[in-house]
Enzyme design. Structure first.
Site, PDB file in Angstrom:
ATOM      1  N   CYS A  49       0.830  -1.213   0.000  1.00 18.57           N
ATOM      2  CA  CYS A  49       0.000   0.000   0.000  1.00 18.57           C
ATOM      3  C   CYS A  49       0.858   1.253   0.000  1.00 18.57           C
ATOM      4  O   CYS A  49       0.530   2.247  -0.658  1.00 18.57           O
ATOM      5  CB  CYS A  49      -0.906   0.028   1.229  1.00 18.57           C
ATOM      6  SG  CYS A  49      -1.980  -1.390   1.369  1.00 18.57           S
TER       7      CYS A  49
HETATM    8  C1  BEZ Z   1       0.535  -4.689   1.831  1.00 19.24           C
HETATM    9  O1  BEZ Z   1      -0.041  -3.643   1.565  1.00 19.24           O
HETATM   10  O2  BEZ Z   1       1.747  -4.753   1.789  1.00 19.24           O
HETATM   11  C2  BEZ Z   1      -0.231  -5.920   2.177  1.00 19.24           C
HETATM   12  C3  BEZ Z   1      -1.428  -5.822   2.839  1.00 19.24           C
HETATM   13  C4  BEZ Z   1      -2.108  -6.974   3.181  1.00 19.24           C
HETATM   14  C5  BEZ Z   1      -1.593  -8.210   2.809  1.00 19.24           C
HETATM   15  C6  BEZ Z   1      -0.400  -8.288   2.104  1.00 19.24           C
HETATM   16  C7  BEZ Z   1       0.292  -7.137   1.780  1.00 19.24           C
END
Ligand code: BEZ
Length: 210
Positions: free
Chosen positions: A45
């Site tokens: 994100c």
């Molecule tokens: C991320 O944004 O890195 C993420 C969020 C939830 C699960 C896996 C990755």
């Protein structure tokens, strides 16, 4: 009932990093991209939000407002913003919705319980100036989205809205386009006086209108 292409984008009020908004009023006459990310302070994100912020001039050129969402509270968004700016070579320049009670996430069906009943998947909704849904995309939490593809689709959608052309496989801005089947040859002659190439009667290729 899921949200489908052609539906009106559901309206809502929400807290964001840029203050409270009424979604439809905030959109005004612009196009919109509403996208969800699963959690604050997560790596994928962080990279996506940085990329979206760096692309603001491209969204502006297309009259598109961008807004993110996660089900974390405003304080977390504000703290995380500092990390995004520190690590992603950007200034956060669009609002992020704080949706801890999941009102907007539920309204837009961004929670897919068999993936997680707590956090949103990576949803994207492109909304036209008419407030209608033009595109929906759903990615899993572990895969960052391709924002160049989102811009590419917006270019295609805006060409269709303005010029009654469609875009072929793997089309990139500037390449030839296709006259939509709904436009008769008669009507096409008026719109495209310089002509087109008829590969088949239903496949009419024309230079991309400006
Ligand atoms: C991320 O944004 O890195 C993420 C969020 C939830 C699960 C896996 C990755």
């Amino acid at each position: 009932m899921s949200i489908r292409i052609g539906d009106e984008a559901p309206n809502f009020t929400a807290e964001t990093t840029e203050g409270p908004i009424n979604f439809h009023e905030w959109l005004g006459s612009s196009w919109g991209v509403l996208f969800s990310h699963p959690r604050d302070y997560t790596p994928v994100c962080t990279t996506e939000l940085g990329a979206a912020a760096r692309l603001k001039p491209e969204f502006d050129k297309r009259n598109v407002k961008v807004i993110g969402l996660s089900v974390d509270p405003l304080q977390d968004h504000l703290g995380w913003t500092k990390d995004i700016e520190e690590t992603q070579n950007c200034t956060m320049n669009f609002p992020m919705i704080a949706d801890p009670d999941k009102t907007v996430a539920n309204l837009y069906e961004m929670i897919h319980p068999n993936a997680s009943d707590t956090f949103t998947v990576r949803s994207v909704f492109v909304i036209g100036a008419d407030k209608k849904i033009k595109l929906t995309l759903t990615y899993p939490a572990s895969t960052g989205r391709n924002f160049a593809e989102i811009l590419r689709v917006i270019d295609s959608l805006q060409l269709t809205a303005k010029h009654q052309v469609a875009t072929p496989v793997n089309w990139q801005n500037g390449e030839d386009v296709i006259i939509v089947p709904a436009l008769s040859d008669e009507a096409a002659k008026e719109k495209f006086p310089e002509g087109w190439k008829t590969v088949k009667p239903y496949l009419r290729v024309v230079k991309q209108p400006q």
